[in-house]
Design an enzyme around this catalytic site. Structure first.
Site, PDB file in Angstrom:
ATOM      1  N   GLU A 249      -4.993  -0.020  -2.974  1.00 53.68           N
ATOM      2  CA  GLU A 249      -3.580  -0.107  -2.611  1.00 53.68           C
ATOM      3  C   GLU A 249      -3.061  -1.502  -2.938  1.00 53.68           C
ATOM      4  OE1 GLU A 249      -1.848   2.505  -1.541  1.00 53.68           O
ATOM      5  OE2 GLU A 249      -3.660   3.725  -1.648  1.00 53.68           O
ATOM      6  N   LEU A 250      -2.013  -1.591  -3.729  1.00 54.44           N
ATOM      7  CA  LEU A 250      -1.483  -2.879  -4.159  1.00 54.44           C
ATOM      8  C   LEU A 250      -1.076  -3.734  -2.965  1.00 54.44           C
ATOM      9  CD1 LEU A 250      -0.575  -4.723  -6.500  1.00 54.44           C
ATOM     10  CD2 LEU A 250       1.669  -3.603  -6.381  1.00 54.44           C
ATOM     11  N   ASP A 251      -1.659  -4.940  -2.883  1.00 58.81           N
ATOM     12  CA  ASP A 251      -1.335  -5.917  -1.837  1.00 58.81           C
ATOM     13  C   ASP A 251      -1.560  -5.376  -0.429  1.00 58.81           C
ATOM     14  OD1 ASP A 251      -0.559  -7.671  -3.845  1.00 58.81           O
ATOM     15  OD2 ASP A 251       1.543  -7.073  -3.748  1.00 58.81           O
ATOM     16  N   GLU A 252      -2.493  -4.447  -0.263  1.00 53.38           N
ATOM     17  CA  GLU A 252      -2.746  -3.850   1.043  1.00 53.38           C
ATOM     18  C   GLU A 252      -4.166  -4.108   1.542  1.00 53.38           C
ATOM     19  OE1 GLU A 252      -0.750  -2.383   3.080  1.00 53.38           O
ATOM     20  OE2 GLU A 252       1.037  -1.976   1.890  1.00 53.38           O
TER      21      GLU A 252
END
Length: 307
Positions: A249-252
């Site tokens: 998950e992008l930037d998660e």
């Protein structure tokens, strides 16, 4: 020179170790993650006592909600009687009894790190300097970039530089080559030091738990591109940066370290970008240091930092 003078000179340059001097001490770090239960600390400390070890520092945390227990023990042992391999072999039954996830490493061992960067070099430069001076326990074995902007800096540090351009058509090949480099250099940690490419889900999964990214904002706010410009539009009063583990998950991914710097209404968007560089370097530096010192343990999508 007389015989007496020669004996005196030899004594000055080659001192003889007296029997009263203590044996050399080897320090280790043990990290433990397991189901919380009474008796764990006693089991670990009893093991160390039984092997002639002395606890230098101990940090522990029990998460009641999740029922997990975490511990980091920094200890010393006489060099000759107990080796690292022997400690590992002997601790294995203890770990099995308590169903522990654990690691036991020599204290201060330098982890083999591969750094990825795009055009901006401030985070890379900070890591290179601190690795060179021994401020962080890492050996930067290679630098990979989709641009050549930092090639000269990397070569100055006498570190291999690999240019892997990334386009829609070459992304798969570039990631395959990256994994080849990770294997060839026996890489333990990949650091994205302002590497402005999104890793594929497959690559993120392959490097799970050993890839750290620096995001130039105070996550979870202002994700994606140009977060400082987003922050400017919202009139923020602090600028931040977030270092986190990479997942699909992008930037998660799990957050490791965050830094903030106060700003005010007089700052332009470009001013925020400039100020943010210091926060980025500090957050990433801390994350790399804590990971390589064995201070970070994962708890779902959160981190436990024992420091």
């Amino acid at each position: 020179m007389s015989t007496a003078q020669m004996s005196t000179a030899q004594a000055l340059v080659s001192p003889v170790r007296t029997p009263e001097e203590p044996a050399a001490m080897v320090e280790h770090v043990l990290t433990v993650d397991c189901v919380e239960s009474a008796g764990i600390v006693h089991a670990v400390s009893g093991f160390l006592l039984g092997h002639g070890c002395d606890i230098i520092d101990i940090k522990q945390y029990g998460d009641k909600a999740q029922g997990r227990f975490f511990m980091r023990v920094h200890f010393s042992a006489a060099q000759e009687p107990v080796s690292t391999d022997e400690l590992r072999r002997n601790f294995a039954p203890v770990a099995e009894k308590w169903q522990m996830n654990w690691q036991l490493e020599p204290h201060g061992r330098k982890r083999r790190v591969l750094v990825m960067v795009s055009k901006m070099g401030h985070c890379l430069n900070d890591l290179l300097f601190r690795a060179r001076t021994g401020d962080i326990p890492v050996e930067i074995v290679a630098v990979v970039s989709n641009h050549r902007d930092q090639e000269g800096l990397v070569h100055w540090h006498d570190i291999p530089f690999f240019h892997l351009p990334v386009t829609k058509d070459t992304k798969t090949d570039a990631e395959t080559r990256l994994l080849e480099l990770v294997d060839a250099f026996d890489v333990e940690l990949v650091v994205l030091a302002r590497y402005m490419q999104v890793l594929s889900d497959g690559l993120s999964a392959r490097l799970a738990g050993r890839t750290i990214n620096i995001h130039h904002s105070f996550l979870p706010s202002f994700k994606g591109a140009k977060p400082y410009h987003q922050a400017y539009e919202r009139g923020v009063k602090t600028v931040g940066a977030t270092a986190h583990y990479v997942n699909a998950e992008l930037d998660e991914g799990p957050i490791i370290s965050q830094q903030v710097i106060d700003v005010d209404h007089t700052y332009t968007a470009d001013d925020l970008v400039a100020v943010g560089r210091d926060a980025e370097c500090a957050a990433l530096r801390n994350a790399v240091r804590w990971h390589c010192e064995g201070r970070i343990l994962l708890l779902g999508n959160r981190t436990v930092i024992l420091r």
